[in-house]
Design a protein around this motif. Sequence first.
Motif, PDB file in Angstrom:
ATOM      1  N   UNK A 116       0.815  -1.212   0.000  1.00 43.31           N
ATOM      2  CA  UNK A 116       0.000   0.000   0.000  1.00 43.31           C
ATOM      3  C   UNK A 116       0.854   1.271   0.000  1.00 43.31           C
ATOM      4  N   UNK A 117       1.871   1.270   0.808  1.00 42.17           N
ATOM      5  CA  UNK A 117       2.825   2.395   0.848  1.00 42.17           C
ATOM      6  C   UNK A 117       4.177   1.843   0.429  1.00 42.17           C
ATOM      7  N   UNK A 118       4.880   2.595  -0.336  1.00 39.26           N
ATOM      8  CA  UNK A 118       6.209   2.183  -0.804  1.00 39.26           C
ATOM      9  C   UNK A 118       6.199   0.843  -1.544  1.00 39.26           C
ATOM     10  N   UNK A 119       5.426   0.735  -2.625  1.00 36.96           N
ATOM     11  CA  UNK A 119       5.457  -0.508  -3.405  1.00 36.96           C
ATOM     12  C   UNK A 119       6.859  -0.747  -3.953  1.00 36.96           C
ATOM     13  N   UNK A 120       7.201  -2.001  -4.100  1.00 36.04           N
ATOM     14  CA  UNK A 120       8.532  -2.389  -4.572  1.00 36.04           C
ATOM     15  C   UNK A 120       8.544  -2.506  -6.096  1.00 36.04           C
ATOM     16  N   UNK A 121       8.330  -1.394  -6.755  1.00 37.26           N
ATOM     17  CA  UNK A 121       8.243  -1.379  -8.217  1.00 37.26           C
ATOM     18  C   UNK A 121       9.532  -1.874  -8.877  1.00 37.26           C
ATOM     19  N   UNK A 164       0.906   1.567 -15.004  1.00 36.37           N
ATOM     20  CA  UNK A 164       0.884   3.027 -15.040  1.00 36.37           C
ATOM     21  C   UNK A 164       1.269   3.663 -13.706  1.00 36.37           C
ATOM     22  N   UNK A 165       1.218   2.903 -12.622  1.00 29.80           N
ATOM     23  CA  UNK A 165       1.537   3.436 -11.302  1.00 29.80           C
ATOM     24  C   UNK A 165       2.981   3.190 -10.894  1.00 29.80           C
ATOM     25  N   UNK A 166       3.744   2.555 -11.752  1.00 30.82           N
ATOM     26  CA  UNK A 166       5.132   2.232 -11.422  1.00 30.82           C
ATOM     27  C   UNK A 166       5.934   3.511 -11.200  1.00 30.82           C
ATOM     28  N   UNK A 167       6.701   3.499 -10.109  1.00 33.12           N
ATOM     29  CA  UNK A 167       7.500   4.685  -9.786  1.00 33.12           C
ATOM     30  C   UNK A 167       8.959   4.477 -10.157  1.00 33.12           C
TER      31      UNK A 167
END
Length: 73
Positions: free
Chosen positions: A55-60, A70-73
């Motif tokens: 939810x927070x800090x995804x491991x993209x 599209x949400x990849x950081x």
Amino acid sequence: IGVDIHVHRISNRLGWVKTLEPEKSRKELEDWLPKSLWREINPLFVGFGQTICLPRNPKCSNCKLSDICPSST
């Protein structure tokens, strides 16, 4: 489709749905996802949501979907 917070969050991050409520996510997913995949989506996304797509800090950087997400950081 069993839509919990993981399925709701991840399907929105992937752009599969654009909803604010899990029930609306379920309805939208059922409209386009083949019925043969309905049972598989929840266990896959729960594990994925607990280990990679947090939810927070995804491991993209560790995600195999990051090139298409599209949400990849």
